[in-house]
Every structure is written in structure tokens, then in C-alpha cells.
Design an enzyme around this catalytic site. Structure first.
Site, mmCIF file in Angstrom:
data_model
loop_
_atom_site.group_PDB
_atom_site.id
_atom_site.type_symbol
_atom_site.label_atom_id
_atom_site.label_comp_id
_atom_site.label_asym_id
_atom_site.label_seq_id
_atom_site.Cartn_x
_atom_site.Cartn_y
_atom_site.Cartn_z
ATOM 1 N N CYS A 40 0.841 -1.188 0.000
ATOM 2 C CA CYS A 40 0.000 0.000 0.000
ATOM 3 C C CYS A 40 0.884 1.248 0.000
ATOM 4 O O CYS A 40 1.764 1.385 0.866
ATOM 5 C CB CYS A 40 -0.907 -0.002 1.231
ATOM 6 S SG CYS A 40 -1.890 1.513 1.410
ATOM 7 N N CYS A 52 -6.608 -1.936 0.570
ATOM 8 C CA CYS A 52 -5.756 -2.086 1.748
ATOM 9 C C CYS A 52 -6.647 -2.350 2.965
ATOM 10 O O CYS A 52 -7.530 -1.535 3.277
ATOM 11 C CB CYS A 52 -4.917 -0.835 1.976
ATOM 12 S SG CYS A 52 -3.865 -0.954 3.456
ATOM 13 N N ASP A 64 20.800 -10.158 -17.363
ATOM 14 C CA ASP A 64 20.593 -11.142 -16.295
ATOM 15 C C ASP A 64 19.487 -12.108 -16.708
ATOM 16 O O ASP A 64 18.341 -11.703 -16.915
ATOM 17 C CB ASP A 64 20.213 -10.399 -15.009
ATOM 18 C CG ASP A 64 20.016 -11.337 -13.822
ATOM 19 O OD1 ASP A 64 20.125 -12.564 -13.995
ATOM 20 O OD2 ASP A 64 19.745 -10.839 -12.721
#
Length: 450
Positions: free
Chosen positions: A209, A231, A359
Site C-alpha cells: 500500500c 488495503c 541477467d
């Protein structure tokens, strides 16, 4: 137009003509030449256009293509960068390459790399930003997702009157209060939202949040960090959606049927993630005054685009060429493969150049273990980092005896003809995709790149 700009425009156009008529390719070099002569040539080229910038981690190319197809229903000619060359020099090339045709409104729809939004905005002054999503991608270039969003915000803040059309299911896009007019799109699938209280898997990015740092929950989670979030610790929640998908009617690897409002829409491509792309395009089309019928007509016409479920017919095979570049995108493609009803062969091409991200550890976050292995009759592994992918698939449970290793594109092409299934899916990183397409074009299997 200043003399410097005239020279830059002429030289860029001439180099584009030479590259495409003599050398058969080149998506950014003409732009580089023009920018060498006049670093602000983009400002001149785009001066009388209404510009839409499309950016985000995944879905930029397909969203751009769907927006262009939709706007052409009403306005005719629309300028765009169809090859996915989305940095400043590639965008300059798109303007240099464009031949003005009949149009009732001069519109440019441009896919823009996240790190280039500020550079392009400074010169283009867009009227609209379209934000698809932000996922972990090329950590060596972008860093964490919040860093990526900051790069995008740096551009948006230069144009506070431009409308932001954003994925409302991505919590990051409502985390910063902007003065811009906003339109949010997302999914509103049937569910008892009062009862649902879902949590994303522990390795999901972007579920904190922004107000209190508590873990976000979901009434409905579509995939990764996208869904109807809220939330439980404060009042932060998904913003009010202007446009939404309320039913997924049918999904297959090559077709989607879904409902927005009371109307059904079809696109000839698979994957839930492409419904988000269509929804973004729908929101833009409505913003520009198109009717539902005009959008539906455009969606039904949509063509496969460069490397995004691009369909290639070769040696009596139906080959789907699909770009993969990060864990979330890879997982969604793997889910798409699991909607295939027939047996197929799988080809994986892994490179680790700058444009791919150097990567390759992200392939370990992809859920290869969830593939329906019984349907996969043969595997070809190629690209510069074929050994990494071969080992990853072996760990996922695939039999090494089922795999053929190819160290060159010509080897891959030769092996494609020998595969035991009619259907073939190629999952490829960006530079491996470009390389394979070039080799296929050299053999006249496909046309040369855009």
C-alpha cells in the site's frame, strides 16, 4: 522550418529510402542521422500532430496496434511505430517513414520505452498518456518497479493537462496524485466482492500500500499484481473505473471473446493479458469519440504484430512467434499455452544482450512446471544462452532426451521443418527474435522486418 531541421528531415528520409529499398531494413538508423544534424528534429516532425504515448512494461506493442486500428475506423490515416522501435531515434524514424494519407485528424500513436518517456515528451508535448502495467523487467536497465514508474512520471509531469489513461487494476498508477485528467480501465468480473479477500503470491511485486505499506489484498486478482485491490489497514483501494471488462466468454491461444458493457468483442489473439491491451485501446478509442460498433469492427480486423503471437507458416507448420522478456509476461504466455487443445512443439530462444537484459535469472521465476507436459512432443532450445534454458527445463521436469539444442538460427530453422507436430510455439527474447526473423527473411520464409 529552420534550415537545420530541413536538412535533418531530408537526410533522414533519404537514408530511410536507401535502407528500405536497397538494404531491406533499418528501424532506427535514419532517426539517429536526423538527430545528429538536429537534436530537436522530433519537435519539428510532430508539430501538427495530436500524439498518444503508450508506455509500460508489457503490452505496449499490441496496445499501440489496437489503438491505431481503432482510430483508423474514424479518422483514416494514423502515424505509428509498428516495429516496436520505441526509443527516441526509432520514433523519429517513424515520422520520417510516414507518408501522409487522407485523414480527418492528424494523430500519432507511439509506443515509447519507459526510460524514454521524458525525452520524448519534452519534444512531442503529447495530449494523452496510456499506461499498461509495470512489472519487474531488465533490472540492469530499470531497477525496481518504483524506479520505472518514476521515469514515466518524469515525463507525465511535463504535461499536466494531458489525459492519463491508466490500468486501474495496477495499484502503482493511482499511488501518486497527479493534476492530469484521468481515465481508469480494468476488470469487473462477476464475483461477491464483499466475501473475497485474496492475497497475491509472496514473490509478487507491487503489492505494498503506498499510503501505509501494508500488504494489499484483492476482491478479485486477475494475475500478478493486477486486480480489484484494497488495503485492509487504511482506505486505499482501486479507483473508480471508467471502462471495464465484465465477462470473459471464450479463450484460446488464437482467439478471445469478452464483454464490455452489453457488447461482445473479439480479437484474433490469445492470453488474458491481451484483454487488458484491448481494454486500454477501447478506453483511448472512446476518448477520441469512437462508438462501440467502430471499436468492435476494428478489434475483429486486428492482425498479428511483429513478434507478438506473430503467425508464420513454414514447412507445413503453424508457428506462433511470441516475445517473452520478464517473469510475469512469461507466466502469462505459459498460461496461454495451457489453453491449447492440440499437441504442439515448443521452441525457446534465450539471449542476454543489453536490449534483452543481461541477467537471465528471471527464467527461474517462470512457472515452467505448470505446463501440460504431455501435450509437448518435442522441444528445441536455442539462443546465446541455450544452456541456461535447457537446464531450467530439465529442472522443471522435462526429459533431456526430448530436447534438441540449436546454436544458430539456421539450425533452428532446419529443425523446425522436422518437428513432429503441426503446431509450434516459439518463445523468444527480443534480440533472439530479431535474429531469427532476419534469418527467416533471408530464406524468404517471411518478409523482412518493418
Amino acid at each position: 522550418m529552420k534550415l537545420k531541421s530541413r536538412i535533418a528531415k531530408f537526410t533522414g528520409k533519404l537514408s530511410y529510402w536507401f535502407l528500405h529499398n536497397i538494404l531491406k531494413g533499418g528501424t532506427s538508423f535514419p532517426g539517429k542521422i536526423a538527430m545528429k544534424i538536429d537534436p530537436k528534429i522530433l519537435n519539428t516532425l510532430a508539430n501538427d500532430y495530436e500524439t498518444i504515448i503508450v508506455t509500460g512494461t508489457n503490452g505496449k506493442t499490441m496496445t499501440t496496434a489496437l489503438i491505431v486500428e481503432s482510430l483508423r475506423e474514424k479518422y483514416g490515416d494514423v502515424l505509428t511505430n509498428p516495429s516496436g522501435s520505441n526509443m527516441q531515434q526509432g520514433i523519429v524514424t517513424a515520422f520520417l517513414a510516414h507518408r501522409d494519407q487522407a485523414a480527418s485528424r492528424k494523430i500519432a500513436v507511439l509506443e515509447v520505452d519507459e526510460a524514454n518517456v521524458k525525452l520524448v515528451t519534452e519534444l512531442l508535448h503529447p495530449s494523452c498518456f496510456v499506461l499498461t502495467n509495470i512489472f519487474r523487467d531488465q533490472m540492469d536497465r530499470y531497477g525496481e518497479i518504483y524506479t520505472t514508474y518514476e521515469k514515466i512520471l518524469d515525463g507525465i509531469k511535463l504535461e499536466p493537462k494531458a489525459t492519463v489513461i491508466a490500468n486501474g487494476d495496477a495499484s502503482i498508477f493511482s499511488s501518486v496524485d497527479l493534476p492530469n485528467p484521468k481515465i481508469f480501465y480494468g476488470f469487473n468480473l462477476p464475483s461477491d466482492q464483499a466475501e473475497n479477500n485474496l492475497i497475491a503470491p509472496v514473490n509478487t511485486d507491487g503489492v505494498l500500500c503506498p499510503q501505509c505499506n501494508h500488504i494489499l489484498h484483492f476482491h478479485d486478482r486477475i494475475y500478478a499484481n493486477l486486480g480489484d485491490f484494497f488495503c485492509p489497514n487504511c482506505d486505499y483501494q482501486r479507483p473508480q473505473l471508467t471502462y471495464s471488462v465484465n465477462q470473459i466468454i471464450k479463450q484460446s491461444p488464437n482467439h478471445l471473446k469478452f464483454q464490455m458493457g452489453t457488447k461482445e468483442y473479439n480479437i484474433n489473439i490469445g492470453g488474458t493479458y491481451n484483454i487488458y491491451n484491448a481494454l486500454a485501446a477501447y478506453a483511448v478509442a472512446r476518448y477520441f469519440g469512437l462508438s462501440d460498433d467502430e471499436v468492435a469492427s476494428a478489434f475483429a480486423k486486428n492482425k498479428r504484430v511483429f513478434g507478438r503471437q506473430e503467425l508464420i507458416n513454414y514447412a507445413d507448420k503453424e508457428i506462433d512467434l511470441i516475445l517473452v522478456k520478464n517473469p510475469v509476461g512469461l507466466d502469462e504466455v505459459l498460461h496461454l499455452l495451457n489453453t491449447e487443445k492440440e499437441d504442439y512443439s515448443l521452441v525457446t530462444l534465450l539471449n542476454a544482450n543489453h536490449a534483452d537484459g543481461i541477467d537471465t535469472s528471471w527464467i527461474w521465476d517462470g512457472q515452467f512446471e505448470e505446463l501440460h507436459q504431455s501435450q509437448i512432443k518435442k522441444i528445441i532450445v536455442g539462443g546465446q544462452r541455450w544452456h541456461d534454458m535447457s537446464f531450467r527445463l530439465e529442472v522443471a521436469g522435462f526429459n533431456p532426451a526430448q530436447m534438441t539444442t540449436c546454436k544458430t538460427d539456421n539450425d533452428v530453422i532446419a529443425q523446425l521443418a522436422k518437428l513432429p507436430t503441426k503446431k509450434v510455439y516459439i518463445l523468444s527474447t527480443y534480440t533472439a527474435l530479431l535474429s531469427l526473423r532476419k534469418s527467416m527473411a533471408d530464406k524468404n520464409i517471411i518478409q523482412a522486418g518493418m
